[in-house]
Design a protein around this motif. Sequence first.
Motif, PDB file in Angstrom:
ATOM      1  N   SER A  65      30.017  44.230  34.484  1.00 12.36           N
ATOM      2  CA  SER A  65      30.675  44.015  33.196  1.00 12.36           C
ATOM      3  C   SER A  65      32.133  43.627  33.425  1.00 12.36           C
ATOM      4  O   SER A  65      32.738  43.967  34.454  1.00 12.36           O
ATOM      5  N   GLN A  66      32.698  42.946  32.459  1.00 12.48           N
ATOM      6  CA  GLN A  66      34.110  42.557  32.553  1.00 12.48           C
ATOM      7  C   GLN A  66      34.995  43.797  32.666  1.00 12.48           C
ATOM      8  O   GLN A  66      35.996  43.797  33.377  1.00 12.48           O
ATOM      9  N   ARG A  67      34.617  44.849  31.991  1.00  8.38           N
ATOM     10  CA  ARG A  67      35.384  46.105  32.034  1.00  8.38           C
ATOM     11  C   ARG A  67      35.442  46.659  33.456  1.00  8.38           C
ATOM     12  O   ARG A  67      36.501  47.045  33.937  1.00  8.38           O
ATOM     13  N   LEU A  68      34.299  46.686  34.149  1.00  7.58           N
ATOM     14  CA  LEU A  68      34.300  47.186  35.528  1.00  7.58           C
ATOM     15  C   LEU A  68      35.070  46.262  36.464  1.00  7.58           C
ATOM     16  O   LEU A  68      35.751  46.735  37.380  1.00  7.58           O
ATOM     17  N   ARG A 126      30.184  48.968  44.587  1.00  7.39           N
ATOM     18  CA  ARG A 126      29.939  47.679  45.242  1.00  7.39           C
ATOM     19  C   ARG A 126      31.083  46.702  44.977  1.00  7.39           C
ATOM     20  O   ARG A 126      31.498  45.962  45.876  1.00  7.39           O
ATOM     21  N   LEU A 127      31.623  46.692  43.767  1.00 10.81           N
ATOM     22  CA  LEU A 127      32.771  45.834  43.462  1.00 10.81           C
ATOM     23  C   LEU A 127      33.955  46.177  44.364  1.00 10.81           C
ATOM     24  O   LEU A 127      34.638  45.284  44.878  1.00 10.81           O
ATOM     25  N   ILE A 128      34.212  47.457  44.548  1.00 15.72           N
ATOM     26  CA  ILE A 128      35.333  47.890  45.383  1.00 15.72           C
ATOM     27  C   ILE A 128      35.110  47.439  46.826  1.00 15.72           C
ATOM     28  O   ILE A 128      36.009  46.863  47.452  1.00 15.72           O
ATOM     29  N   ALA A 129      33.932  47.700  47.357  1.00 15.86           N
ATOM     30  CA  ALA A 129      33.643  47.300  48.741  1.00 15.86           C
ATOM     31  C   ALA A 129      33.726  45.786  48.893  1.00 15.86           C
ATOM     32  O   ALA A 129      34.206  45.277  49.918  1.00 15.86           O
ATOM     33  N   ILE A 182      41.303  57.493  36.271  1.00 14.05           N
ATOM     34  CA  ILE A 182      40.206  57.558  35.310  1.00 14.05           C
ATOM     35  C   ILE A 182      40.415  56.461  34.268  1.00 14.05           C
ATOM     36  O   ILE A 182      41.499  55.873  34.171  1.00 14.05           O
ATOM     37  N   ASP A 183      39.371  56.213  33.487  1.00 18.23           N
ATOM     38  CA  ASP A 183      39.504  55.243  32.400  1.00 18.23           C
ATOM     39  C   ASP A 183      40.345  55.856  31.286  1.00 18.23           C
ATOM     40  O   ASP A 183      40.659  57.033  31.300  1.00 18.23           O
ATOM     41  N   GLY A 184      40.714  55.023  30.349  1.00 21.60           N
ATOM     42  CA  GLY A 184      41.496  55.510  29.217  1.00 21.60           C
ATOM     43  C   GLY A 184      42.919  55.003  29.221  1.00 21.60           C
ATOM     44  O   GLY A 184      43.708  55.348  28.355  1.00 21.60           O
ATOM     45  N   GLY A 185      43.257  54.180  30.190  1.00 19.58           N
ATOM     46  CA  GLY A 185      44.582  53.559  30.209  1.00 19.58           C
ATOM     47  C   GLY A 185      44.412  52.086  29.921  1.00 19.58           C
ATOM     48  O   GLY A 185      43.599  51.686  29.101  1.00 19.58           O
ATOM     49  N   ASP A 186      45.138  51.269  30.656  1.00 21.02           N
ATOM     50  CA  ASP A 186      45.084  49.826  30.424  1.00 21.02           C
ATOM     51  C   ASP A 186      44.790  49.081  31.716  1.00 21.02           C
ATOM     52  O   ASP A 186      45.639  48.342  32.190  1.00 21.02           O
TER      53      ASP A 186
END
Length: 145
Positions: free
Chosen positions: A6-9, A36-39, A131-135
């Motif tokens: 997803s675009q968010r990830l 997987r995105l990080i790696a 964590i999520d919840g920022g920008d």
Amino acid sequence: MAARASQRLVEIADALPLAAGMRILEIGCGPGVLARLIAERLSGECFVLGIDRSAKAVDAARASVTAFAFPGALSFRQASAEEFELDEGEDPFDLAVAIRVGALDGRHPEAGRQALMRIAAALAPAGRLFIDGGDPLRELALPRT
């Protein structure tokens, strides 16, 4: 890989302060897309351990590793944030990230206190937790002993 995320990830992976050689802990990894995105961002020059309390999610994440370009950069383990411990002899992590994890977003305060203690114990002294919840992310302060 990024085309299936997803675009968010993708935005979350882009926002993390990643560097080659890092050990990264993903809490609440689900099927392992962010791991997987990080790696992938680090061309496999890292180690990402994804944990999730769901055996089904961990099985799905493990199944995805065989088709991944950098399988040695990933591992998955069934564990909750509030019960996670390093295995004997396991090196601490440089960074932890948790997306939509109830113990860390304020929905479960007691589990959150326990999770923060466990995460802090699993991180290197300069380790950081996002964590999520920022920008799109925000950094949480960790209890240091």
